[in-house]
Design a protein around this motif. Structure first.
Motif, PDB file in Angstrom:
ATOM      1  N   TYR A 208      35.347  24.294   6.469  1.00  9.40           N
ATOM      2  CA  TYR A 208      35.064  23.694   5.158  1.00  9.40           C
ATOM      3  C   TYR A 208      35.786  22.383   4.949  1.00  9.40           C
ATOM      4  O   TYR A 208      35.246  21.460   4.320  1.00  9.40           O
ATOM      5  N   ILE A 209      36.993  22.244   5.469  1.00  8.79           N
ATOM      6  CA  ILE A 209      37.687  20.960   5.364  1.00  8.79           C
ATOM      7  C   ILE A 209      36.912  19.882   6.119  1.00  8.79           C
ATOM      8  O   ILE A 209      36.695  18.767   5.611  1.00  8.79           O
ATOM      9  N   LYS A 210      36.464  20.209   7.317  1.00  8.06           N
ATOM     10  CA  LYS A 210      35.667  19.243   8.086  1.00  8.06           C
ATOM     11  C   LYS A 210      34.335  18.956   7.391  1.00  8.06           C
ATOM     12  O   LYS A 210      33.864  17.812   7.368  1.00  8.06           O
ATOM     13  N   GLY A 211      33.737  20.003   6.837  1.00 11.78           N
ATOM     14  CA  GLY A 211      32.476  19.811   6.134  1.00 11.78           C
ATOM     15  C   GLY A 211      32.626  18.933   4.909  1.00 11.78           C
ATOM     16  O   GLY A 211      31.780  18.057   4.642  1.00 11.78           O
ATOM     17  N   LEU A 212      33.693  19.129   4.162  1.00 12.70           N
ATOM     18  CA  LEU A 212      33.948  18.277   3.007  1.00 12.70           C
ATOM     19  C   LEU A 212      34.219  16.838   3.445  1.00 12.70           C
ATOM     20  O   LEU A 212      33.819  15.880   2.759  1.00 12.70           O
TER      21      LEU A 212
ATOM     22  N   CYS B 298      26.825  15.861  -5.731  1.00 11.52           N
ATOM     23  CA  CYS B 298      27.944  16.361  -6.528  1.00 11.52           C
ATOM     24  C   CYS B 298      27.953  17.891  -6.541  1.00 11.52           C
ATOM     25  O   CYS B 298      28.983  18.528  -6.296  1.00 11.52           O
ATOM     26  N   ASP B 299      26.784  18.480  -6.783  1.00 13.96           N
ATOM     27  CA  ASP B 299      26.673  19.940  -6.841  1.00 13.96           C
ATOM     28  C   ASP B 299      26.987  20.580  -5.503  1.00 13.96           C
ATOM     29  O   ASP B 299      27.662  21.621  -5.443  1.00 13.96           O
ATOM     30  N   GLU B 300      26.486  19.985  -4.435  1.00 10.19           N
ATOM     31  CA  GLU B 300      26.734  20.543  -3.099  1.00 10.19           C
ATOM     32  C   GLU B 300      28.239  20.602  -2.819  1.00 10.19           C
ATOM     33  O   GLU B 300      28.750  21.598  -2.293  1.00 10.19           O
ATOM     34  N   THR B 301      28.927  19.540  -3.176  1.00 15.06           N
ATOM     35  CA  THR B 301      30.367  19.485  -2.952  1.00 15.06           C
ATOM     36  C   THR B 301      31.090  20.563  -3.737  1.00 15.06           C
ATOM     37  O   THR B 301      31.942  21.288  -3.201  1.00 15.06           O
TER      38      THR B 301
ATOM     39  N   SER C  44      32.656  28.651 -13.345  1.00 15.78           N
ATOM     40  CA  SER C  44      33.450  27.424 -13.328  1.00 15.78           C
ATOM     41  C   SER C  44      32.627  26.174 -13.032  1.00 15.78           C
ATOM     42  O   SER C  44      32.816  25.134 -13.677  1.00 15.78           O
ATOM     43  N   ASN C  45      31.716  26.235 -12.073  1.00 20.48           N
ATOM     44  CA  ASN C  45      30.938  25.041 -11.764  1.00 20.48           C
ATOM     45  C   ASN C  45      29.977  24.679 -12.882  1.00 20.48           C
ATOM     46  O   ASN C  45      29.742  23.494 -13.159  1.00 20.48           O
ATOM     47  N   SER C  46      29.410  25.672 -13.542  1.00 18.41           N
ATOM     48  CA  SER C  46      28.527  25.401 -14.671  1.00 18.41           C
ATOM     49  C   SER C  46      29.297  24.733 -15.804  1.00 18.41           C
ATOM     50  O   SER C  46      28.822  23.763 -16.416  1.00 18.41           O
ATOM     51  N   ILE C  47      30.490  25.231 -16.073  1.00 17.68           N
ATOM     52  CA  ILE C  47      31.329  24.642 -17.114  1.00 17.68           C
ATOM     53  C   ILE C  47      31.736  23.227 -16.729  1.00 17.68           C
ATOM     54  O   ILE C  47      31.644  22.288 -17.537  1.00 17.68           O
ATOM     55  N   LEU C  48      32.171  23.056 -15.495  1.00 20.40           N
ATOM     56  CA  LEU C  48      32.614  21.740 -15.028  1.00 20.40           C
ATOM     57  C   LEU C  48      31.481  20.731 -15.089  1.00 20.40           C
ATOM     58  O   LEU C  48      31.672  19.572 -15.487  1.00 20.40           O
ATOM     59  N   ARG C  49      30.288  21.148 -14.714  1.00 20.24           N
ATOM     60  CA  ARG C  49      29.125  20.253 -14.766  1.00 20.24           C
ATOM     61  C   ARG C  49      28.828  19.843 -16.212  1.00 20.24           C
ATOM     62  O   ARG C  49      28.570  18.669 -16.499  1.00 20.24           O
ATOM     63  N   TYR C  50      28.864  20.795 -17.125  1.00 20.95           N
ATOM     64  CA  TYR C  50      28.590  20.524 -18.531  1.00 20.95           C
ATOM     65  C   TYR C  50      29.612  19.539 -19.113  1.00 20.95           C
ATOM     66  O   TYR C  50      29.251  18.537 -19.756  1.00 20.95           O
ATOM     67  N   VAL C  51      30.894  19.816 -18.878  1.00 19.79           N
ATOM     68  CA  VAL C  51      31.939  18.932 -19.388  1.00 19.79           C
ATOM     69  C   VAL C  51      31.863  17.578 -18.696  1.00 19.79           C
ATOM     70  O   VAL C  51      32.055  16.529 -19.327  1.00 19.79           O
ATOM     71  N   GLY C  52      31.549  17.589 -17.399  1.00 22.26           N
ATOM     72  CA  GLY C  52      31.420  16.341 -16.662  1.00 22.26           C
ATOM     73  C   GLY C  52      30.345  15.436 -17.241  1.00 22.26           C
ATOM     74  O   GLY C  52      30.523  14.214 -17.345  1.00 22.26           O
TER      75      GLY C  52
ATOM     76  N   ASP D 276      29.892  23.365  -4.938  1.00 20.68           N
ATOM     77  CA  ASP D 276      29.550  24.696  -4.442  1.00 20.68           C
ATOM     78  C   ASP D 276      30.261  25.011  -3.127  1.00 20.68           C
ATOM     79  O   ASP D 276      30.630  26.165  -2.868  1.00 20.68           O
ATOM     80  N   ALA D 277      30.452  23.985  -2.288  1.00 19.04           N
ATOM     81  CA  ALA D 277      31.186  24.192  -1.038  1.00 19.04           C
ATOM     82  C   ALA D 277      32.625  24.608  -1.319  1.00 19.04           C
ATOM     83  O   ALA D 277      33.177  25.490  -0.649  1.00 19.04           O
ATOM     84  N   VAL D 278      33.234  23.993  -2.327  1.00 13.35           N
ATOM     85  CA  VAL D 278      34.600  24.370  -2.687  1.00 13.35           C
ATOM     86  C   VAL D 278      34.642  25.814  -3.180  1.00 13.35           C
ATOM     87  O   VAL D 278      35.574  26.560  -2.868  1.00 13.35           O
TER      88      VAL D 278
END
Length: 205
Positions: free
Chosen positions: A129-133, A89-92, A65-73, A94-96
């Motif tokens: 993770y909520i606090k980290g985000l 952007c990637d760190e965010t 999903s992240n690879s696809i989202l990055r490509y479309v983005g 991947d955290a999700v």
């Protein structure tokens, strides 16, 4: 012209939704294939990792999903060109994904086992993770996670926080994000009210 076919489950959420929104914002035509549970099980073996989403590009199957989202983005102008901002952007994103994996471990549980697991999740990984985000959002300037503008990272977090607010997870308070990181709840509302997202949402009901 490149032909895109995105296959995901038939609901407006999860890992496929941010990809759909990115396609829409970029004005990129794509075939939006939505599978219900029984339909997915029938065709599941045809997917490389037996999982969704899957993006078909001119007959080539792409997963993750992240690879696809990055490509479309990138194609939609929703991904930073600056290397450091792209890293943010990637760190965010991947955290999700890490958060999704933690939540996923509670699926399939029943009764008291589900309740206990979700309550532990709320106090533990989910809160972390909520606090980290929230910290990543603050680093980005408080309104967006990277590049000072809407990127695919914002879309991915938005889907996650919106789902929490909708109460799709039993035993997880719908106001958890507001209580832990008000700025992250404000971010959810900001993205929901972005005119480009509003137009998409109006057509995906």
């Amino acid at each position: 012209m490149t032909r895109f076919k995105l296959t995901y489950f038939d609901f407006n959420g999860g890992r496929g939704e941010s990809i759909r929104i990115a396609f829409h914002i970029g004005g990129i035509d794509f075939e939006d294939v939505r599978l219900k549970g029984p339909d997915f099980r029938e065709v599941q073996p045809s997917f490389r990792f037996h999982a969704l989403p899957v993006l078909d590009i001119d007959g080539q199957q792409i997963t993750q999903s992240n690879s696809i989202l990055r490509y479309v983005g990138k194609a939609a102008g929703l991904y930073p060109t600056d290397d450091l901002q792209a890293l943010y952007c990637d760190e965010t994103m991947d955290a999700v994904e890490d958060l999704n994996h933690a939540v996923g471990r509670t699926f399939g549980l029943q009764g008291d086992a589900m309740k206990q697991a979700r309550e532990e999740l709320v106090k533990g990984r989910l809160a972390t993770y909520i606090k980290g985000l929230g910290a990543l959002l603050a680093r980005g300037g408080g309104e967006y996670f990277a590049d000072g503008r809407l990127t695919v990272a914002d879309l991915k977090v938005f889907i996650e926080t919106r789902n929490l607010a909708k109460g799709i997870l039993d035993h997880v308070p719908t106001d958890l994000v507001e209580n832990l990181v008000p700025a992250l709840a404000a971010h959810r509302d900001r993205i929901a009210n972005d005119p480009r997202v509003v137009v998409y949402s109006a057509h995906s009901v």
